[in-house]
Design an enzyme around this catalytic site. Structure first.
Site, PDB file in Angstrom:
ATOM      1  N   GLU A  81      77.778 120.642 100.952  1.00  0.00           N
ATOM      2  CA  GLU A  81      78.594 120.951  99.778  1.00  0.00           C
ATOM      3  C   GLU A  81      78.824 122.452  99.683  1.00  0.00           C
ATOM      4  OE1 GLU A  81      76.573 122.916  96.694  1.00  0.00           O
ATOM      5  OE2 GLU A  81      76.706 120.949  95.750  1.00  0.00           O
ATOM      6  N   CYS A 113      74.607 115.829  97.736  1.00  0.00           N
ATOM      7  CA  CYS A 113      73.388 115.913  98.548  1.00  0.00           C
ATOM      8  C   CYS A 113      73.280 114.841  99.622  1.00  0.00           C
ATOM      9  CB  CYS A 113      72.151 115.858  97.652  1.00  0.00           C
ATOM     10  SG  CYS A 113      72.026 117.233  96.520  1.00  0.00           S
ATOM     11  N   HIS A 236      65.330 111.445  98.679  1.00  0.00           N
ATOM     12  CA  HIS A 236      65.965 112.713  98.316  1.00  0.00           C
ATOM     13  C   HIS A 236      65.105 113.436  97.277  1.00  0.00           C
ATOM     14  CE1 HIS A 236      68.720 115.812  97.336  1.00  0.00           C
ATOM     15  NE2 HIS A 236      68.932 115.375  96.106  1.00  0.00           N
TER      16      HIS A 236
END
Lengths: 347, 139
Positions: A81, A113, A236
């Site tokens: 990103e 992400c 994550h």
């Protein structure tokens, strides 16, 4: 999801920049030193680093472990990103720098992400369909948080690269994968804006937990596996609390998630986050170990992968610096130098 | 910048992957690539990929710098003696100036060199850093 031909990871590599900003530095500047701290410190890229330079080092480490000539790569995918250009693909720069191509499929991925694991899904498909012998998937980010925003504590930097190839040469075979997405306004950055905004109440539920858990549960159901079948789980890592809670909710024990949980030391490396955790687990894995990897990207979605480590892992672990070598290579900086390095000062 | 863009593009392969020229006659290696060997004058030179390992031969610390290099001040520019024998000038990164000494073992990394403003192109290329723990044992 499962490929027609069996595929796996033939190489992997990580990169984490050396600078660290303690969360207490952020709290001292914006909260008078009083705040709950979501991590101990986060990684900060140096003034000459960006998502492409970090991707290149992670990719070269993956190439060293795979012992594959970069010219044999059929695809170079870079998920981020924080691509350095709004228009100009990071993937062509990475391909040129590592010596891949020009006959190579190069693309840049974006999905907050989870851009790195999305690149991995695409790489699995290409190799599994027999279109290319090897495909490189990278997640790399130099994440930015608005000064004083709670994201500033955690928005870190790092990269991880995976080379997908036929299962017979793999150090870890991919048993199956899943993707799970919905339109969720938990976090976004409009074009031309330097910093993202987040829709606060969406962050945990329905954002993170609303995608990580169903993606993991669906994959475990597909494969008929339970938490007890896994040596390690990597979720994550936007902070230290979410992945530990989600893993516990799925039935995992702390010893299964602690090896791959690096957010307390390097912050949230966005597209690199869960993938860097995977590389740390692979550095220590042994044959037969089963690994569950679940990413999360705002917007929102999760990719889940189940891997089984093979006997080829031990010969390749030492062919490049280990992830913890990068994590331990740290130089703490104060908020002032951080503000300068990250371009937060108007000069 | 008008002339920099084609120049940077022409040189990017050797800057990105640290390529050099090796003389087939006398064996001398030079960076950047030159069509004629400065040692023996032969034009029988080949392009090779260098190992990227070497040591600091000499260095200086930069405080007053050209436009677009301010981001890294103070930074170290060194002459690095590569394993292959070539002596090249390059920035030493990931280091504090006081940590640099003559003889410091270094390894190549891929970094930003400069940016031509907020709307210009970004130049990438080789720099060197102190050899990382974990790297020395494996290569």
């Amino acid at each position: 999801m499962k490929t027609v031909a069996p595929v796996g990871l033939v190489g992997y590599g990580a990169y984490v920049p050396r600078y660290r900003l303690a969360a207490s530095e952020v709290a001292a500047v914006w909260q008078g030193g009083r705040d709950h701290l979501p991590v101990r410190e986060k990684s900060v890229p140096g003034p000459d680093e960006d998502a492409v330079t970090m991707a290149v080092e992670a990719a070269l480490n993956a190439v060293s472990r795979a012992q594959v000539d970069p010219a044999e790569l059929g695809a170079v995918y870079v998920g981020s990103e924080s691509h350095p250009y709004a228009v100009k693909p990071s993937s062509t720069m990475v391909a040129e720098a590592i010596g891949a191509g020009p006959s190579v499929l190069a693309a840049s991925f974006e999905f907050a992400c989870k851009a790195g694991t999305e690149a991995l899904q695409a790489a699995l498909g290409l190799v599994g369909a027999g279109m290319v012998p090897y495909a490189l998937a990278i997640g790399s980010d130099t994440a930015q948080g608005r000064p004083s925003d709670e994201l500033e504590y955690t928005a870190g930097a790092g990269a991880a690269a995976l080379i997908v190839g036929p299962a017979e040469g793999a150090l870890a075979v991919v048993e199956g994968s899943r993707s799970y997405v919905t339109d969720t306004p938990d976090f976004f950055r409009r074009a031309g804006q330097k910093y993202p905004r987040h829709g606060g109440r969406f962050t945990g539920e329905p954002g993170y937990f609303g995608h990580v858990l169903p993606a993991a549960e669906a994959l475990l159901a597909d494969l008929g596996h339970g938490p007890e079948d896994y040596a390690a789980v990597i979720l994550h890592q936007p902070n230290a609390k979410f992945p530990a809670k989600a893993a516990a909710d799925l039935g995992f024990r702390p010893e299964q998630w602690e090896i791959g949980l690096l957010v307390g030391q390097i912050g949230n490396a966005y597209a690199g986050s869960s993938l860097i955790g995977l590389t740390a687990v692979l550095d220590q894995a042994g044959p037969g170990d089963r690994i569950l990897l679940v990413s999360f990207g705002s917007g929102a979605g999760s990719d889940a992968f189940s891997l089984v480590v093979t006997d080829k892992v031990s010969a390749r672990q030492g062919l490049a610096p280990k992830t913890m070598d990068y994590v331990k290579r740290r130089r703490p900086i104060d908020y002032a130098l951080y503000a300068r390095y990250r371009g937060k000062l108007a000069v | 910048m008008a002339l920099q863009l084609p120049r940077d593009w022409r040189l990017q392969a050797q800057r990105y992957r640290l390529l050099g020229a090796k003389c087939r006659g006398c064996g001398r290696v030079v960076v950047p690539i030159r069509p004629v060997c400065p040692g023996c004058g032969s034009d029988d030179v080949e392009t090779i990929k260098l190992s990227g390992r070497g040591e600091v031969y000499s260095y200086t610390v930069m405080y007053k710098v050209p436009d677009s290099f301010e981001r890294s001040v103070p930074y170290v520019v060194a002459l690095v003696r590569l394993e292959e024998g070539a002596l090249i000038s390059a920035q030493i990164t990931d280091v504090e100036p006081e940590e640099v000494v003559v003889g410091l073992p270094v390894e190549v990394v891929f970094r930003q060199w400069r940016q031509y403003g907020a709307d210009g192109h970004i130049v990438y290329g080789y720099k060197f850093r102190p050899v990382m723990p974990g790297m020395a044992a494996t290569q």
